[in-house]
Design a protein around this motif. Sequence first.
Motif, PDB file in Angstrom:
ATOM      1  N   GLN A 138       0.847  -1.182   0.000  1.00 39.22           N
ATOM      2  CA  GLN A 138       0.000   0.000   0.000  1.00 39.22           C
ATOM      3  C   GLN A 138       0.887   1.238   0.000  1.00 39.22           C
ATOM      4  O   GLN A 138       1.501   1.565   1.017  1.00 39.22           O
ATOM      5  N   PRO A 139       0.972   1.945  -1.124  1.00 41.20           N
ATOM      6  CA  PRO A 139       1.861   3.105  -1.178  1.00 41.20           C
ATOM      7  C   PRO A 139       1.333   4.319  -0.417  1.00 41.20           C
ATOM      8  O   PRO A 139       2.067   5.258  -0.167  1.00 41.20           O
ATOM      9  N   ARG A 140       0.037   4.290  -0.056  1.00 39.70           N
ATOM     10  CA  ARG A 140      -0.565   5.436   0.599  1.00 39.70           C
ATOM     11  C   ARG A 140       0.099   5.716   1.946  1.00 39.70           C
ATOM     12  O   ARG A 140       0.299   4.816   2.764  1.00 39.70           O
ATOM     13  N   GLU A 141       0.420   6.998   2.194  1.00 34.60           N
ATOM     14  CA  GLU A 141       0.945   7.401   3.492  1.00 34.60           C
ATOM     15  C   GLU A 141      -0.227   7.571   4.455  1.00 34.60           C
ATOM     16  O   GLU A 141      -1.235   8.212   4.124  1.00 34.60           O
ATOM     17  N   VAL A 142      -0.118   6.986   5.623  1.00 31.53           N
ATOM     18  CA  VAL A 142      -1.195   7.061   6.616  1.00 31.53           C
ATOM     19  C   VAL A 142      -0.780   8.015   7.723  1.00 31.53           C
ATOM     20  O   VAL A 142       0.111   7.714   8.519  1.00 31.53           O
ATOM     21  N   ALA A 143      -1.410   9.186   7.756  1.00 28.65           N
ATOM     22  CA  ALA A 143      -1.108  10.187   8.782  1.00 28.65           C
ATOM     23  C   ALA A 143      -2.345  10.597   9.567  1.00 28.65           C
ATOM     24  O   ALA A 143      -2.235  11.156  10.657  1.00 28.65           O
ATOM     25  N   THR A 144      -3.527  10.304   9.009  1.00 25.20           N
ATOM     26  CA  THR A 144      -4.780  10.663   9.670  1.00 25.20           C
ATOM     27  C   THR A 144      -5.718   9.469   9.669  1.00 25.20           C
ATOM     28  O   THR A 144      -5.506   8.477   8.949  1.00 25.20           O
ATOM     29  N   ASP A 147      -6.921   8.726   6.240  1.00 25.22           N
ATOM     30  CA  ASP A 147      -5.999   7.893   5.469  1.00 25.22           C
ATOM     31  C   ASP A 147      -6.178   6.417   5.806  1.00 25.22           C
ATOM     32  O   ASP A 147      -6.153   5.550   4.926  1.00 25.22           O
ATOM     33  N   LYS A 148      -6.327   6.134   7.103  1.00 24.56           N
ATOM     34  CA  LYS A 148      -6.479   4.740   7.543  1.00 24.56           C
ATOM     35  C   LYS A 148      -7.774   4.150   7.016  1.00 24.56           C
ATOM     36  O   LYS A 148      -7.804   2.991   6.560  1.00 24.56           O
ATOM     37  N   GLU A 151      -7.327   3.312   3.434  1.00 27.32           N
ATOM     38  CA  GLU A 151      -6.475   2.125   3.293  1.00 27.32           C
ATOM     39  C   GLU A 151      -7.288   0.852   3.493  1.00 27.32           C
ATOM     40  O   GLU A 151      -7.188  -0.104   2.708  1.00 27.32           O
TER      41      GLU A 151
END
Length: 292
Positions: A138-144, A147-148, A151
């Motif tokens: 999963q290339p997505r950055e999870v910061a919030t 975002d989670k 994902e």
Amino acid sequence: MPMSFNQAIIEEFRANAGRVGGPFEGGDLLLLTTVGARSGQEHTVPLGYVRADGLLLVVASAAGAPEHPQWYRNLLARPVVRIELGSEVFEAVAVPAEGARRNRLFEAVVRVAPGYGDYQAHTARVLPVVVLERPEAQPREVATLADKLLEVHAWLRAQLRHVRTETEAHFAAGPAGEGRPPGLGLQIRQHCLALCEGLTHHHNGEDAAIFPALARSHPQLRETLVRLGEEHRSVGRIKDELVGLLAGIGVAEPERFRAELTRLSAELEAHLDHEERELLPVLAGIPFPPRP
């Protein structure tokens, strides 16, 4: 109480990034954690593994015993397993190979580790070859928390597409007896059970923790959260019907399964879209992981 043989290997493995001594020194070893089919408790076992055709494989040999090992029975009930490989820890979907594919993979295993051929020669049962499928990165950055949520939704949508594609391929193979067995097969079954397991975990987490917290901090969302909870229960009823159809390995009614899968797809996609429209603006302001 003295430490069991397996537990000693597990502790040595974890203390040394996957390296162990004794009879397994220099061997390809991983730790497989399954959830008990009846107990619901986690069970970890050290297993030899083989890489073949770009796949990570384990064999349910039990050293040629007449019955399948317990870890194999566990993963048939709950396909999502945890793998420890060297210093890596990741989840995988455990899918036993069938038919000609199983035979081809078993031959590849024996070329690397001939002992499995000896085990097969000493038992009447066909030793299962299990493919441990890692999720796509999963290339997505999870910061919030937004975002989670995206994902998790991306994983659910990917699994749903996977099961639908496999199901359509199953029907395209022709009538039972002309290229396909009367049931659905273990590959579709395991992937569908993995989807249903992930969906249950996600919705239970939202119902028990996320939604109540949002209702307290954002009271304007309470009616929306109630509607989303109702959608959880509607999707859950279809999911439970699918799981019921898959209870017997290889004997699910394909046409009925296909119809229920279509129902689940429509309701789940609509629910995920609705949840994202309503919650993402609020969740984008909540850091993830939560700050102390």
